[in-house]
Scaffold this motif. Structure first.
Motif, PDB file in Angstrom:
ATOM      1  N   CYS A 203      -1.883   2.848  -8.774  1.00  0.00           N
ATOM      2  CA  CYS A 203      -1.717   1.317  -9.306  1.00  0.00           C
ATOM      3  C   CYS A 203      -0.285   0.891  -8.707  1.00  0.00           C
ATOM      4  CB  CYS A 203      -1.587   1.046 -10.790  1.00  0.00           C
ATOM      5  SG  CYS A 203      -1.301  -0.562 -11.454  1.00  0.00           S
ATOM      6  N   LYS A 204       0.614   1.618  -8.704  1.00  0.00           N
ATOM      7  CA  LYS A 204       2.130   1.356  -8.134  1.00  0.00           C
ATOM      8  C   LYS A 204       1.860   1.187  -6.501  1.00  0.00           C
ATOM      9  CE  LYS A 204       6.948   2.578  -7.920  1.00  0.00           C
ATOM     10  NZ  LYS A 204       7.052   2.417  -6.492  1.00  0.00           N
ATOM     11  N   ALA A 205       1.209   1.977  -6.079  1.00  0.00           N
ATOM     12  CA  ALA A 205       0.930   1.911  -4.519  1.00  0.00           C
ATOM     13  C   ALA A 205       0.292   0.635  -4.381  1.00  0.00           C
ATOM     14  CB  ALA A 205      -0.044   2.894  -3.930  1.00  0.00           C
ATOM     15  N   ALA A 206      -0.803   0.209  -5.040  1.00  0.00           N
ATOM     16  CA  ALA A 206      -1.548  -1.157  -4.869  1.00  0.00           C
ATOM     17  C   ALA A 206      -0.546  -2.428  -4.848  1.00  0.00           C
ATOM     18  CB  ALA A 206      -2.989  -1.167  -5.592  1.00  0.00           C
ATOM     19  N   SER A 207       0.240  -2.168  -6.140  1.00  0.00           N
ATOM     20  CA  SER A 207       1.057  -3.367  -6.281  1.00  0.00           C
ATOM     21  C   SER A 207       2.041  -3.486  -5.273  1.00  0.00           C
ATOM     22  CB  SER A 207       1.749  -3.114  -7.775  1.00  0.00           C
ATOM     23  OG  SER A 207       2.588  -4.284  -8.156  1.00  0.00           O
ATOM     24  N   ASP A 208       2.668  -2.301  -5.039  1.00  0.00           N
ATOM     25  CA  ASP A 208       3.825  -2.441  -3.819  1.00  0.00           C
ATOM     26  C   ASP A 208       3.302  -3.195  -2.539  1.00  0.00           C
ATOM     27  OD1 ASP A 208       5.366  -1.527  -5.657  1.00  0.00           O
ATOM     28  OD2 ASP A 208       5.452   0.714  -4.856  1.00  0.00           O
ATOM     29  N   SER A 209       2.115  -2.498  -2.180  1.00  0.00           N
ATOM     30  CA  SER A 209       1.337  -3.123  -0.976  1.00  0.00           C
ATOM     31  C   SER A 209       1.044  -4.705  -0.936  1.00  0.00           C
ATOM     32  CB  SER A 209      -0.128  -2.315  -0.703  1.00  0.00           C
ATOM     33  OG  SER A 209      -0.586  -2.875   0.438  1.00  0.00           O
ATOM     34  N   PHE A 210       0.705  -5.023  -2.252  1.00  0.00           N
ATOM     35  CA  PHE A 210       0.263  -6.491  -2.466  1.00  0.00           C
ATOM     36  C   PHE A 210       1.361  -7.312  -2.345  1.00  0.00           C
ATOM     37  CE2 PHE A 210      -0.592 -10.145  -5.045  1.00  0.00           C
ATOM     38  CZ  PHE A 210      -1.973 -10.619  -4.520  1.00  0.00           C
ATOM     39  N   LYS A 211       2.666  -6.835  -2.778  1.00  0.00           N
ATOM     40  CA  LYS A 211       3.920  -7.412  -2.849  1.00  0.00           C
ATOM     41  C   LYS A 211       4.581  -7.567  -1.463  1.00  0.00           C
ATOM     42  CE  LYS A 211       4.847  -6.730  -7.720  1.00  0.00           C
ATOM     43  NZ  LYS A 211       5.787  -5.887  -8.650  1.00  0.00           N
ATOM     44  N   SER A 212       4.704  -6.233  -0.925  1.00  0.00           N
ATOM     45  CA  SER A 212       5.243  -6.217   0.434  1.00  0.00           C
ATOM     46  C   SER A 212       4.516  -7.018   1.672  1.00  0.00           C
ATOM     47  CB  SER A 212       5.194  -4.779   0.807  1.00  0.00           C
ATOM     48  OG  SER A 212       3.990  -4.213   1.087  1.00  0.00           O
ATOM     49  N   ASN A 213       3.251  -7.209   1.402  1.00  0.00           N
ATOM     50  CA  ASN A 213       2.464  -8.356   2.199  1.00  0.00           C
ATOM     51  C   ASN A 213       2.548  -9.599   2.036  1.00  0.00           C
ATOM     52  OD1 ASN A 213       1.106  -6.599   4.544  1.00  0.00           O
ATOM     53  ND2 ASN A 213       0.993  -5.181   2.541  1.00  0.00           N
ATOM     54  N   ASN A 214       3.343  -9.995   0.935  1.00  0.00           N
ATOM     55  CA  ASN A 214       3.407 -11.458   0.512  1.00  0.00           C
ATOM     56  C   ASN A 214       2.212 -11.901   0.180  1.00  0.00           C
ATOM     57  OD1 ASN A 214       4.977 -13.573  -0.032  1.00  0.00           O
ATOM     58  ND2 ASN A 214       4.844 -14.608   1.856  1.00  0.00           N
ATOM     59  N   CYS A 215       1.219 -11.224  -0.261  1.00  0.00           N
ATOM     60  CA  CYS A 215      -0.108 -11.508  -0.700  1.00  0.00           C
ATOM     61  C   CYS A 215      -0.332 -12.685  -1.709  1.00  0.00           C
ATOM     62  CB  CYS A 215      -1.054 -10.729  -0.969  1.00  0.00           C
ATOM     63  SG  CYS A 215      -1.307  -9.452   0.503  1.00  0.00           S
ATOM     64  N   GLY A 216       0.594 -12.828  -2.645  1.00  0.00           N
ATOM     65  CA  GLY A 216       0.668 -13.943  -3.568  1.00  0.00           C
ATOM     66  C   GLY A 216       0.774 -15.178  -2.995  1.00  0.00           C
ATOM     67  N   SER A 217       1.646 -15.305  -2.312  1.00  0.00           N
ATOM     68  CA  SER A 217       1.777 -16.480  -1.583  1.00  0.00           C
ATOM     69  C   SER A 217       0.854 -16.931  -0.455  1.00  0.00           C
ATOM     70  CB  SER A 217       3.401 -16.631  -0.658  1.00  0.00           C
ATOM     71  OG  SER A 217       3.473 -17.707  -0.118  1.00  0.00           O
ATOM     72  N   ILE A 218       0.440 -16.067   0.226  1.00  0.00           N
ATOM     73  CA  ILE A 218      -0.663 -16.219   1.233  1.00  0.00           C
ATOM     74  C   ILE A 218      -2.117 -16.945   0.678  1.00  0.00           C
ATOM     75  CG2 ILE A 218      -2.208 -14.988   2.837  1.00  0.00           C
ATOM     76  CD1 ILE A 218       0.253 -13.417   3.804  1.00  0.00           C
ATOM     77  N   LEU A 219      -2.400 -16.087  -0.503  1.00  0.00           N
ATOM     78  CA  LEU A 219      -3.549 -16.356  -1.118  1.00  0.00           C
ATOM     79  C   LEU A 219      -3.940 -17.764  -1.739  1.00  0.00           C
ATOM     80  CD1 LEU A 219      -4.734 -12.713  -2.665  1.00  0.00           C
ATOM     81  CD2 LEU A 219      -5.717 -14.008  -0.556  1.00  0.00           C
ATOM     82  N   CYS A 220      -2.341 -18.202  -2.275  1.00  0.00           N
ATOM     83  CA  CYS A 220      -2.322 -19.300  -3.171  1.00  0.00           C
ATOM     84  C   CYS A 220      -2.029 -20.581  -2.443  1.00  0.00           C
ATOM     85  CB  CYS A 220      -1.525 -19.175  -4.345  1.00  0.00           C
ATOM     86  SG  CYS A 220      -1.760 -18.015  -5.656  1.00  0.00           S
ATOM     87  N   ASN A 221      -1.530 -20.377  -1.048  1.00  0.00           N
ATOM     88  CA  ASN A 221      -0.954 -21.493  -0.302  1.00  0.00           C
ATOM     89  C   ASN A 221      -1.457 -21.494   1.299  1.00  0.00           C
ATOM     90  OD1 ASN A 221       0.762 -22.072  -2.512  1.00  0.00           O
ATOM     91  ND2 ASN A 221       2.014 -20.456  -1.846  1.00  0.00           N
ATOM     92  N   ASP A 222      -1.271 -20.470   1.966  1.00  0.00           N
ATOM     93  CA  ASP A 222      -1.487 -20.463   3.382  1.00  0.00           C
ATOM     94  C   ASP A 222      -2.955 -19.750   3.512  1.00  0.00           C
ATOM     95  OD1 ASP A 222      -1.132 -20.571   6.171  1.00  0.00           O
ATOM     96  OD2 ASP A 222       0.268 -18.762   6.444  1.00  0.00           O
ATOM     97  N   LYS A 223      -4.057 -20.781   3.261  1.00  0.00           N
ATOM     98  CA  LYS A 223      -5.232 -20.214   3.560  1.00  0.00           C
ATOM     99  C   LYS A 223      -5.575 -19.859   4.751  1.00  0.00           C
ATOM    100  CE  LYS A 223      -6.188 -20.737  -1.090  1.00  0.00           C
ATOM    101  NZ  LYS A 223      -6.589 -19.532  -1.898  1.00  0.00           N
ATOM    102  N   ALA A 224      -4.949 -20.429   5.806  1.00  0.00           N
ATOM    103  CA  ALA A 224      -5.346 -20.425   6.951  1.00  0.00           C
ATOM    104  C   ALA A 224      -4.596 -19.201   7.834  1.00  0.00           C
ATOM    105  CB  ALA A 224      -4.926 -21.591   8.030  1.00  0.00           C
ATOM    106  N   SER A 225      -3.727 -18.346   7.064  1.00  0.00           N
ATOM    107  CA  SER A 225      -3.133 -17.399   7.721  1.00  0.00           C
ATOM    108  C   SER A 225      -4.064 -16.336   8.161  1.00  0.00           C
ATOM    109  CB  SER A 225      -2.271 -16.682   6.452  1.00  0.00           C
ATOM    110  OG  SER A 225      -1.723 -15.422   6.903  1.00  0.00           O
ATOM    111  N   ASN A 226      -3.649 -15.406   9.278  1.00  0.00           N
ATOM    112  CA  ASN A 226      -4.421 -14.368   9.843  1.00  0.00           C
ATOM    113  C   ASN A 226      -4.410 -13.272   8.958  1.00  0.00           C
ATOM    114  OD1 ASN A 226      -4.792 -15.826  12.144  1.00  0.00           O
ATOM    115  ND2 ASN A 226      -3.210 -15.108  13.053  1.00  0.00           N
ATOM    116  N   SER A 227      -3.539 -13.084   7.909  1.00  0.00           N
ATOM    117  CA  SER A 227      -3.437 -11.977   6.918  1.00  0.00           C
ATOM    118  C   SER A 227      -4.129 -12.234   5.742  1.00  0.00           C
ATOM    119  CB  SER A 227      -1.813 -12.053   6.471  1.00  0.00           C
ATOM    120  OG  SER A 227      -0.961 -11.845   7.712  1.00  0.00           O
TER     121      SER A 227
END
Length: 355
Positions: A203-227
């Motif tokens: 769980c910690k590894a998954a959470s760290d990976s999600f945060k380090s890749n700034n996925c919260g902002s990408i999924l909610c805002n930058d819908k056109a991002s390559n990431s």
């Protein structure tokens, strides 16, 4: 003469002590038949044994033949003594001589040379003359075969488990040898497998990976991002390993930025600057007396200016007056946001404005 005689005797004795191989015996028998028997001689085995006493030959020849016979007898092997003493062996001797003269013995293990004259001679010697030949040496194993053998040996002895877990096992010494061979023949770097991560670690590894890749902002805002594709994978892992339900945060309500506003109380009435500089919160409309200008200083404090050009002031007794011509501490307020509503806090008297 005496000295040379002694030397000859020593040489003969030392030679008689050596045991002859089957090939050496065949050569001795061939020489013995050709040099020590008369041409075309045909006899049985028993006659061969005592032949030397009956033949007429020079002492030198007889001595040589006697020595050859003694070497064969001392070997005490069926293939060496008694020899075959028939006329029919002459053809075999000739084939054997030709086999050696052609150097066939050295080529017998060479597949390219085995289908020529040497192969025919060998077949004749084996079939008609009952010759036997040494087995061809096994070919050197290829690097792939060496590696496979080392790997199979390592696995069949369960060395992975023994080296990583059962440190007290009696087989650990053998497994060290198997590992050394595996490392040498396969260039293999062995390491014990890491233990399975705990649910908390996953769980910690998954959470760290999600945060380090700034996925919260990408999924909610930058819908056109390559990431976004990678973030979908990180979110799936986060959901699986943490039972996490992700949702984009709700946007903050817009904050007023206009310079002229109207204020409505909790009771639904507009704030009004009266003509006598008083303050009322009783209007059901928004007209000129309810229009309020907002000014802001560098500290983030706001000042409210009425339609008459006077600033709202908070008195020490808690009374509000709209009669000041200046902006000082009593006229300064701090805006406090609560969802889509606002409150005002007096900077001077540390009190909230209440309608």
């Amino acid at each position: 003469m005496r000295l040379s005689f002694v030397i000859v005797v020593v040489v003969l004795l030392s030679g008689s002590l050596a045991k002859l191989t089957e090939r050496e015996c065949r050569n001795k028998q061939r020489v013995w038949r050709r040099k020590c028997l008369p041409s075309g001689w045909k006899t049985d085995v028993e006659q061969c044994k005592y032949l030397m006493d009956d033949l007429e030959m020079t002492n030198r020849r007889k001595k040589r033949c006697t020595n050859i016979q003694k070497e064969m007898q001392d070997t005490k092997e069926d293939y060496c003594w008694p020899p075959v003493c028939s006329k029919e062996i002459d053809a075999c001797d000739a084939a054997g001589d030709e086999f050696e003269e052609k150097g066939c013995e050295a080529s017998m293990c060479d597949d390219k040379a085995s289908d020529g004259a040497c192969k025919s001679l060998k077949d004749k010697l084996v079939k008609d003359c009952k010759y036997s030949f040494d087995e061809c040496p096994e070919p050197e194993p290829t690097p792939e075969e060496l590696c496979k053998a080392a790997s199979d040996s390592f696995k069949s002895n369960n060395c992975g488990s023994i080296l990583c877990n059962d440190k007290a096992s009696n087989s650990i010494g053998n497994c060290d040898k198997h590992l050394a061979k595996l490392t040498k023949d396969c260039s293999f770097a062995f390491d014990c497998p890491k233990p399975e991560p705990t649910p908390e670690e996953l769980c910690k590894a998954a959470s760290d990976s999600f945060k380090s890749n700034n996925c919260g902002s990408i999924l909610c805002n930058d819908k056109a991002s390559n990431s976004i594709g990678n973030c979908d994978k990180h979110l799936a892992k986060l959901t699986k390993d943490c039972s996490f339900a992700f949702d984009c945060p709700k946007p903050e309500p817009p904050k007023p930025t206009c310079s002229e506003i109207g204020l409505i109380s909790h009771h639904g009435k507009h704030v009004c600057a009266e003509n006598n500089y008083g303050v009322s919160v009783n209007r059901g409309w928004w007209r000129s007396w309810e229009h309020i200008k907002v000014e802001k200083d560098n500290n983030g404090n706001v000042y409210f200016k009425s339609w008459k050009g006077r600033y709202l002031s908070c008195q020490p007794n808690g009374v509000l007056q709209w009669n000041r011509e200046w902006k000082r501490t009593w006229e300064a307020f701090k805006v406090v946001y609560a969802g889509d509503k606002v409150g005002f806090f007096s900077i001077a008297h540390k009190k909230y404005v209440v309608a």
